[in-house]
Scaffold this motif. Sequence first.
Motif, PDB file in Angstrom:
ATOM      1  N   SER A  12       0.840  -1.212   0.000  1.00  0.00           N
ATOM      2  CA  SER A  12       0.000   0.000   0.000  1.00  0.00           C
ATOM      3  C   SER A  12       0.862   1.243   0.000  1.00  0.00           C
ATOM      4  N   ASN A  13       1.934   1.223   0.861  1.00  0.00           N
ATOM      5  CA  ASN A  13       2.827   2.385   0.902  1.00  0.00           C
ATOM      6  C   ASN A  13       3.514   2.594  -0.440  1.00  0.00           C
ATOM      7  N   ALA A  14       3.943   1.468  -1.072  1.00  0.00           N
ATOM      8  CA  ALA A  14       4.633   1.576  -2.364  1.00  0.00           C
ATOM      9  C   ALA A  14       3.709   2.201  -3.409  1.00  0.00           C
ATOM     10  N   LEU A  15       2.406   1.859  -3.305  1.00  0.00           N
ATOM     11  CA  LEU A  15       1.437   2.440  -4.247  1.00  0.00           C
ATOM     12  C   LEU A  15       1.179   3.909  -3.916  1.00  0.00           C
ATOM     13  N   LYS A  16       1.147   4.159  -2.560  1.00  0.00           N
ATOM     14  CA  LYS A  16       0.775   5.510  -2.125  1.00  0.00           C
ATOM     15  C   LYS A  16       1.893   6.525  -2.378  1.00  0.00           C
ATOM     16  N   PHE A  17       3.141   6.137  -2.063  1.00  0.00           N
ATOM     17  CA  PHE A  17       4.231   7.112  -2.177  1.00  0.00           C
ATOM     18  C   PHE A  17       4.898   7.015  -3.555  1.00  0.00           C
TER      19      PHE A  17
ATOM     20  N   ALA B  12      10.478  -3.736  -3.172  1.00  0.00           N
ATOM     21  CA  ALA B  12      11.139  -2.567  -3.762  1.00  0.00           C
ATOM     22  C   ALA B  12      10.156  -1.788  -4.628  1.00  0.00           C
ATOM     23  N   ASP B  13      10.257  -0.443  -4.526  1.00  0.00           N
ATOM     24  CA  ASP B  13       9.400   0.376  -5.394  1.00  0.00           C
ATOM     25  C   ASP B  13      10.237   1.447  -6.089  1.00  0.00           C
ATOM     26  N   ASN B  14       9.640   2.152  -7.003  1.00  0.00           N
ATOM     27  CA  ASN B  14      10.337   3.234  -7.712  1.00  0.00           C
ATOM     28  C   ASN B  14       9.692   4.573  -7.365  1.00  0.00           C
TER      29      ASN B  14
ATOM     30  N   LYS C  95      13.185   6.466  11.935  1.00  0.00           N
ATOM     31  CA  LYS C  95      12.019   7.181  12.448  1.00  0.00           C
ATOM     32  C   LYS C  95      10.691   6.650  11.903  1.00  0.00           C
ATOM     33  N   ILE C  96      10.695   6.258  10.600  1.00  0.00           N
ATOM     34  CA  ILE C  96       9.433   5.866   9.956  1.00  0.00           C
ATOM     35  C   ILE C  96       8.783   4.656  10.611  1.00  0.00           C
ATOM     36  N   PHE C  97       9.587   3.873  11.397  1.00  0.00           N
ATOM     37  CA  PHE C  97       9.012   2.680  12.038  1.00  0.00           C
ATOM     38  C   PHE C  97       8.404   3.002  13.400  1.00  0.00           C
TER      39      PHE C  97
ATOM     40  N   GLN D 296       4.755   8.474  13.298  1.00  0.00           N
ATOM     41  CA  GLN D 296       5.770   9.263  12.593  1.00  0.00           C
ATOM     42  C   GLN D 296       5.426   9.318  11.108  1.00  0.00           C
ATOM     43  N   ARG D 297       5.202  10.548  10.619  1.00  0.00           N
ATOM     44  CA  ARG D 297       4.888  10.716   9.209  1.00  0.00           C
ATOM     45  C   ARG D 297       5.808  11.789   8.647  1.00  0.00           C
ATOM     46  N   LEU D 298       6.083  11.690   7.368  1.00  0.00           N
ATOM     47  CA  LEU D 298       7.024  12.644   6.783  1.00  0.00           C
ATOM     48  C   LEU D 298       6.310  13.699   5.933  1.00  0.00           C
ATOM     49  N   HIS D 299       4.998  13.465   5.735  1.00  0.00           N
ATOM     50  CA  HIS D 299       4.293  14.379   4.825  1.00  0.00           C
ATOM     51  C   HIS D 299       3.009  14.909   5.443  1.00  0.00           C
ATOM     52  N   ALA D 300       2.582  16.015   4.909  1.00  0.00           N
ATOM     53  CA  ALA D 300       1.326  16.603   5.388  1.00  0.00           C
ATOM     54  C   ALA D 300       0.161  15.737   4.908  1.00  0.00           C
TER      55      ALA D 300
ATOM     56  N   GLY E 256      -2.892   9.144   5.626  1.00  0.00           N
ATOM     57  CA  GLY E 256      -2.311   8.069   6.449  1.00  0.00           C
ATOM     58  C   GLY E 256      -2.325   8.424   7.905  1.00  0.00           C
ATOM     59  N   THR E 257      -2.073   7.414   8.749  1.00  0.00           N
ATOM     60  CA  THR E 257      -2.100   7.616  10.201  1.00  0.00           C
ATOM     61  C   THR E 257      -0.708   7.595  10.805  1.00  0.00           C
ATOM     62  N   GLY E 258       0.286   7.084  10.049  1.00  0.00           N
ATOM     63  CA  GLY E 258       1.650   6.976  10.616  1.00  0.00           C
ATOM     64  C   GLY E 258       1.776   5.761  11.515  1.00  0.00           C
ATOM     65  N   ILE E 259       0.873   4.782  11.374  1.00  0.00           N
ATOM     66  CA  ILE E 259       0.945   3.588  12.230  1.00  0.00           C
ATOM     67  C   ILE E 259       1.322   2.352  11.415  1.00  0.00           C
ATOM     68  N   GLY E 260       1.122   2.433  10.086  1.00  0.00           N
ATOM     69  CA  GLY E 260       1.334   1.257   9.238  1.00  0.00           C
ATOM     70  C   GLY E 260       2.672   0.569   9.442  1.00  0.00           C
ATOM     71  N   LEU E 261       3.781   1.348   9.350  1.00  0.00           N
ATOM     72  CA  LEU E 261       5.097   0.724   9.481  1.00  0.00           C
ATOM     73  C   LEU E 261       5.371   0.282  10.920  1.00  0.00           C
ATOM     74  N   ALA E 262       4.779   1.018  11.891  1.00  0.00           N
ATOM     75  CA  ALA E 262       4.953   0.622  13.297  1.00  0.00           C
ATOM     76  C   ALA E 262       4.326  -0.751  13.524  1.00  0.00           C
TER      77      ALA E 262
HETATM   78  P1  ADP Z   1       1.490   6.220   6.766  1.00  0.00           P
HETATM   79  O1  ADP Z   1       1.661   5.513   5.496  1.00  0.00           O
HETATM   80  O2  ADP Z   1       0.128   6.007   7.369  1.00  0.00           O
HETATM   81  O3  ADP Z   1       1.876   7.633   6.730  1.00  0.00           O
HETATM   82  P2  ADP Z   1       3.462   4.482   7.693  1.00  0.00           P
HETATM   83  O4  ADP Z   1       3.842   4.115   9.076  1.00  0.00           O
HETATM   84  O5  ADP Z   1       3.006   3.396   6.802  1.00  0.00           O
HETATM   85  O6  ADP Z   1       2.416   5.612   7.844  1.00  0.00           O
HETATM   86  O7  ADP Z   1       4.669   5.222   7.020  1.00  0.00           O
HETATM   87  C1  ADP Z   1       5.395   6.213   7.741  1.00  0.00           C
HETATM   88  C2  ADP Z   1       6.046   7.164   6.752  1.00  0.00           C
HETATM   89  O8  ADP Z   1       7.084   6.509   6.046  1.00  0.00           O
HETATM   90  C3  ADP Z   1       5.113   7.609   5.679  1.00  0.00           C
HETATM   91  O9  ADP Z   1       4.378   8.735   6.119  1.00  0.00           O
HETATM   92  C4  ADP Z   1       6.082   7.972   4.570  1.00  0.00           C
HETATM   93  O10 ADP Z   1       6.561   9.274   4.723  1.00  0.00           O
HETATM   94  C5  ADP Z   1       7.202   6.991   4.728  1.00  0.00           C
HETATM   95  N1  ADP Z   1       7.047   5.861   3.793  1.00  0.00           N
HETATM   96  C6  ADP Z   1       6.552   4.640   4.068  1.00  0.00           C
HETATM   97  N2  ADP Z   1       6.615   3.834   2.986  1.00  0.00           N
HETATM   98  C7  ADP Z   1       7.189   4.551   2.003  1.00  0.00           C
HETATM   99  C8  ADP Z   1       7.556   4.290   0.643  1.00  0.00           C
HETATM  100  N3  ADP Z   1       7.337   3.089   0.062  1.00  0.00           N
HETATM  101  N4  ADP Z   1       8.140   5.290  -0.083  1.00  0.00           N
HETATM  102  C9  ADP Z   1       8.377   6.488   0.487  1.00  0.00           C
HETATM  103  N5  ADP Z   1       8.051   6.812   1.752  1.00  0.00           N
HETATM  104  C10 ADP Z   1       7.467   5.850   2.505  1.00  0.00           C
END
Ligand code: ADP
Length: 617
Positions: free
Chosen positions: A517-522, A547-549, A560-562, A566-570, A576-582
């Motif tokens: 989902s993250n690979a599709l989203k980002f 792996a994604d492009n 930090k992303i785990f 923790q989210r990197l974008h507005a 997103g909620t910032g919980i997926g990778l955690a």
């Molecule tokens: P969410 O997707 O809900 O924001 P996640 O915990 O899944 O939360 O991801 C945390 C952050 O890690 C994301 O907000 C994003 O900035 C970064 N991230 C995760 N997966 C990817 C990816 N495949 N490519 C780029 N950034 C990613």
Amino acid sequence: MGSILTALDTGLSLIDREMTILWVNQKVRDTFPDQEPVGQKCYRLYEGRDTPCEECATRQAFVTGEVTRIEKYIPGTSSAPGRWLLLATQPIRDESGQVLHVLESFTDITPQRQMVEALRESEERYRTLIELSPEPIAVHHQGKVVYANPACATMVGARTPQDLIGKPILQFVHPDDHDLVRERVRRMLAYGETGSLKEERFLALDGHVINVAVVAAPITFENLPAVMVLFQDITERKQAEEALHESEEKFRMLIHSSRDGILLNDEEGAILEWNSGMEGITGIPKEDAVGCTLIQVASRLLMDGVTIEDMEHRILAKIAELNQPVTYSSEIPYVEATIQHLDGSPRFIQAQSFRFTSRGRVLYGAVIRDVTEGKRAELTLKEYANRLKQSNEDLERFAYISSHDLQEPLRAIVSYTQLLERRYKDNLDRDADEYLHYIVDGGKRMQDLIHDLLEFSRVNTKGGKFRTIEANAVVEDTLAALLPQTQAAGVTIIVDPLPAVMADPVQLRQVFQNLISNALKFRKPDVPVEIHISAEQLKDKVEFSVADNGIGIEPQYFEKIFVIFQRLHAMDKYEGTGIGLAIVKRIIDRHGGRIWVESEPGKGSTFHFTIPAAKRD
Ligand code: ADP
């Protein structure tokens, strides 16, 4: 006079010029009891001859008038042993000086001759002994060498013993020992004392030092007062002693500078060694420990509540264990115990004991390490870990209960606001419509958050059993669930053949789902998405890669992303909620695996994680 001559032990006979015996004393008569000596020719009586002897001292005496003395051996007969006689002739002159008669005498000197012979033999024997002796022997008189045997010459490096004769004895004595030797010789000659065995340093002719053990005695050598000295070259023994001393010193140093306690005791338990390490660990000084038994010392170190019987039992059990045959490969037995230092503080100790035999004597040794600090740290750490576990469990419970309980009122808020929105839309002013929309939006977002939080808190508590599953099947399931997104134009997903793993299938699906989902989203805008799922079989685990492009991640956010929230974008850019990778990390942790990311901003990201491999039969 007659009686004197009779009593004399010497045979006397008076001979005239014709060699006829004129008179004899009783000794002659006793010697020849079967014959009448007087009137006989002397050669007849004494030699049993009919003609005079060729070399006759008596006849010689008549001619020269000289006194002669010769020693003559008379061979033995079957009835009498051979004898040595001292024969003397004494001319007797008339007034004109003419030799009238000769007085012959014979004395049995056999005992004297035997004594002299014995003495000569004994002297020869001793001389041979001394000459052949492997121990150096020398005799000195008035400070000069008068005799040296070949061994002595060899010891000091002289070619022959003769080379040493006449040399001052002190030339061969180390200068530091001169006074000692002088004093000894003085006492020996003054009081006839025999010197006891002394160690001295001698000097060879080339000046090198020879360690010798010396014994000296006063003797008479060729009628002169002299000192006989016997040496023993102890250089090798001295060197061995020094080497031993040095090695002992080294070991003593090692033992005494060790912070670990080292002790030795004999079979009766009596302590023989107690190093400074032992003093530090117990507070008992060496002088109080050595000589006491192990039990006596241990009784001063008992922790409260431990009886001396317990301690004794443990020590005896240890000794019994040590008496089992041990080989070099067997582990040295090792025990842990708590003792009380004399200052009252408890000490955790680790003791390794061993048994060995030294000169036929069984000894026991122990190396004792004070692990109090380490033990304390270990206990503190354990306590922290326990507290952490407890607090984690509390938090999990809290997160679960709160998210679970929050769901209900939230659902009510969202539902009723939606109802309000539907029923009163366009009846209120535009601002009110907008506000209602925000409430519904916020409520939904809160629902997402609570949903994810609940998922997160359930990873450990509501996780399923691990079983062997085909990773490809799990990925297929995941992709099926994501069908609408994956079927969109410009999305390519390549899945390699994946191995079987040992995992909770529901959770593994969740991992793939979140990562895909993250690979599709980002994704990068206007660039077709490419996702590649692969795996590498390691020894007992499998390393997966997704792996994604996409847009990639800056290296400073790799960790930090785990972390939860923790989210990197507005929000308006990427939802997103910032919980997926955690959640993913939690699941991987639960499986004993590891997760990390490799990424270059603008080029794409690869998430790697490990999961236990399926057990092979
Ligand atoms: P969410 O997707 O809900 O924001 P996640 O915990 O899944 O939360 O991801 C945390 C952050 O890690 C994301 O907000 C994003 O900035 C970064 N991230 C995760 N997966 C990817 C990816 N495949 N490519 C780029 N950034 C990613």
